[in-house]
Design a protein around this motif. Structure first.
Motif, mmCIF file in Angstrom:
data_model
loop_
_atom_site.group_PDB
_atom_site.id
_atom_site.type_symbol
_atom_site.label_atom_id
_atom_site.label_comp_id
_atom_site.label_asym_id
_atom_site.label_seq_id
_atom_site.Cartn_x
_atom_site.Cartn_y
_atom_site.Cartn_z
ATOM 1 N N ALA A 1 0.786 -1.134 0.090
ATOM 2 C CA ALA A 1 0.064 -0.183 -0.023
ATOM 3 C C ALA A 1 0.968 1.387 -0.071
ATOM 4 C CB ALA A 1 -0.917 0.034 1.034
ATOM 5 N N LEU A 2 2.056 1.141 0.623
ATOM 6 C CA LEU A 2 2.769 2.476 1.008
ATOM 7 C C LEU A 2 3.392 2.587 -0.529
ATOM 8 C CD1 LEU A 2 4.059 4.514 2.508
ATOM 9 C CD2 LEU A 2 5.691 3.354 3.229
ATOM 10 N N ALA A 3 4.016 1.621 -1.244
ATOM 11 C CA ALA A 3 4.618 1.693 -2.527
ATOM 12 C C ALA A 3 3.473 2.224 -3.328
ATOM 13 C CB ALA A 3 5.105 0.349 -3.074
ATOM 14 N N ALA A 4 2.492 2.165 -3.568
ATOM 15 C CA ALA A 4 1.464 2.332 -4.434
ATOM 16 C C ALA A 4 0.951 3.960 -4.149
ATOM 17 C CB ALA A 4 -0.057 1.693 -4.596
ATOM 18 N N LEU A 5 1.100 4.299 -2.723
ATOM 19 C CA LEU A 5 0.870 5.739 -2.431
ATOM 20 C C LEU A 5 1.896 6.420 -2.802
ATOM 21 C CD1 LEU A 5 -0.874 7.992 -1.329
ATOM 22 C CD2 LEU A 5 -0.304 7.134 1.193
ATOM 23 N N ALA A 6 3.325 6.117 -2.516
ATOM 24 C CA ALA A 6 4.338 6.735 -2.798
ATOM 25 C C ALA A 6 4.602 7.044 -4.197
ATOM 26 C CB ALA A 6 5.393 5.980 -2.424
ATOM 27 N N GLU A 7 4.107 6.112 -5.293
ATOM 28 C CA GLU A 7 4.434 6.434 -6.688
ATOM 29 C C GLU A 7 2.867 7.405 -6.954
ATOM 30 O OE1 GLU A 7 3.861 3.783 -10.634
ATOM 31 O OE2 GLU A 7 3.251 3.035 -8.773
ATOM 32 N N ARG A 8 2.021 7.303 -6.325
ATOM 33 C CA ARG A 8 0.884 8.458 -6.858
ATOM 34 C C ARG A 8 1.570 9.803 -6.378
ATOM 35 N NH1 ARG A 8 -4.544 6.614 -4.152
ATOM 36 N NH2 ARG A 8 -4.148 8.150 -2.576
ATOM 37 N N LEU A 9 2.218 9.896 -5.250
ATOM 38 C CA LEU A 9 2.835 11.052 -4.678
ATOM 39 C C LEU A 9 4.071 11.503 -5.580
ATOM 40 C CD1 LEU A 9 2.358 10.821 -0.811
ATOM 41 C CD2 LEU A 9 1.090 12.020 -2.365
ATOM 42 N N GLY A 10 4.726 10.537 -6.527
ATOM 43 C CA GLY A 10 5.927 10.697 -6.871
ATOM 44 C C GLY A 10 7.091 10.748 -6.074
ATOM 45 N N VAL A 11 7.138 9.686 -5.371
ATOM 46 C CA VAL A 11 8.200 9.368 -4.289
ATOM 47 C C VAL A 11 8.705 8.312 -4.603
ATOM 48 C CG1 VAL A 11 8.877 9.593 -2.011
ATOM 49 C CG2 VAL A 11 7.266 11.291 -2.847
ATOM 50 N N ASP A 12 9.981 8.083 -4.782
ATOM 51 C CA ASP A 12 10.801 6.644 -4.719
ATOM 52 C C ASP A 12 10.752 6.035 -3.347
ATOM 53 O OD1 ASP A 12 10.753 6.897 -7.714
ATOM 54 O OD2 ASP A 12 12.903 7.829 -7.460
#
Length: 263
Positions: free
Chosen positions: A193-204
């Motif tokens: 879930a965190l990986a998907a949210l980070a991608e949405r926020l443009g964060v690696d």
């Protein structure tokens, strides 16, 4: 070290003190990061119904990952997004397998709407207000964010091992407290879930720092570019994390964040 662009932290035993409170020091650090535009995402095993008190804490972005990654919760709007639940047919099969491997197991099901509890899962006086009590076969009226399993007699290791064996690859089991196993849909973890949210926020992942204390935090800590276990963490978490923060009762998350961001 470059300051992170995303902060992810567990709640109980990590950001919160042992009495469940959020210290003034932690509040000040979270407010300062929010003012700087740094999102702090609460990543917790708690269900949505336990997060209403977070509205002043989560900042302008207002997001939390709940139920070990089964949903993203917009705290301000009181809405769930990106729900990845256990489907009804799968849930029924999971319960059947667990009962076969561990006779006497008791169950509860967390959904977006609340919790349904089978008889024997909790003492009557501990059943949350507004929850429903139903037989195991009636628990599965909607996809479940989590299937919860207890046993009145089995110790934690026996409970965990039997449930993990029964579940196999049909779902994802984990735990965050003795005597309770929490089951999510296949592949659902705090990390996914965190990986998907980070991608949405443009964060690696390399720009993310994560904090945790219990085994359900391990996937998230392994995903993040920088990870901290608080000093009071479970030994498996201390082994999995890159670094160690002071204990939760010493405001370890706040102390590390203050250092990382030069507060």
């Amino acid at each position: 070290m470059r300051a992170p662009r995303l902060v992810a932290t567990d709640l109980d035993g990590t950001l919160l003190r042992t009495d469940g409170s959020l210290s003034d020091r932690s509040r000040d650090v979270l407010a300062e990061l929010d003012g700087r535009g740094v999102p702090v995402v609460i990543v917790t095993g708690r269900p949505m119904r336990w997060l209403s008190a977070l509205r002043p804490v989560v900042g302008r972005h207002g997001l939390a990952i709940v139920s070990n990654g089964a949903a993203v919760y917009d705290v301000a709007a009181d809405e769930a997004h990106d729900v990845r639940g256990i489907e009804v047919a799968v849930g029924a099969e999971l319960a059947r397998r667990i009962e076969e491997h561990l006779p006497g197991a008791t169950f509860a099901v967390e959904t977006v709407a609340g919790i349904s509890i089978a008889p024997g899962f909790l003492e009557t006086e501990r059943i949350p207000e507004g929850s429903s009590v139903a037989s195991v076969g009636e628990l599965w009226s909607a996809p479940a964010l989590k299937l919860l399993v207890r046993h009145p007699d089995a110790d934690h290791e026996r409970l965990r091992e039997r449930v993990e064996h029964a579940v196999g690859d049909l779902a994802t089991p984990t735990w965050s407290m003795e005597g309770l196993v929490e089951i999510s849909a296949t592949g659902v973890t705090k990390a996914s879930a965190l990986a998907a949210l980070a991608e949405r926020l443009g964060v690696d992942d390399s720009d993310t720092v994560a904090f945790g204390d219990m085994p359900n935090d391990v996937p998230m800590l392994r995903w993040a570019g920088t990870s901290y276990a608080v000093a009071n963490a479970h030994p498996d978490v201390l082994d999995a994390a890159d670094r160690q923060a002071p204990a939760n009762d010493e405001d370890g998350v706040a102390a590390v964040l203050a250092d990382l961001f030069g507060l």
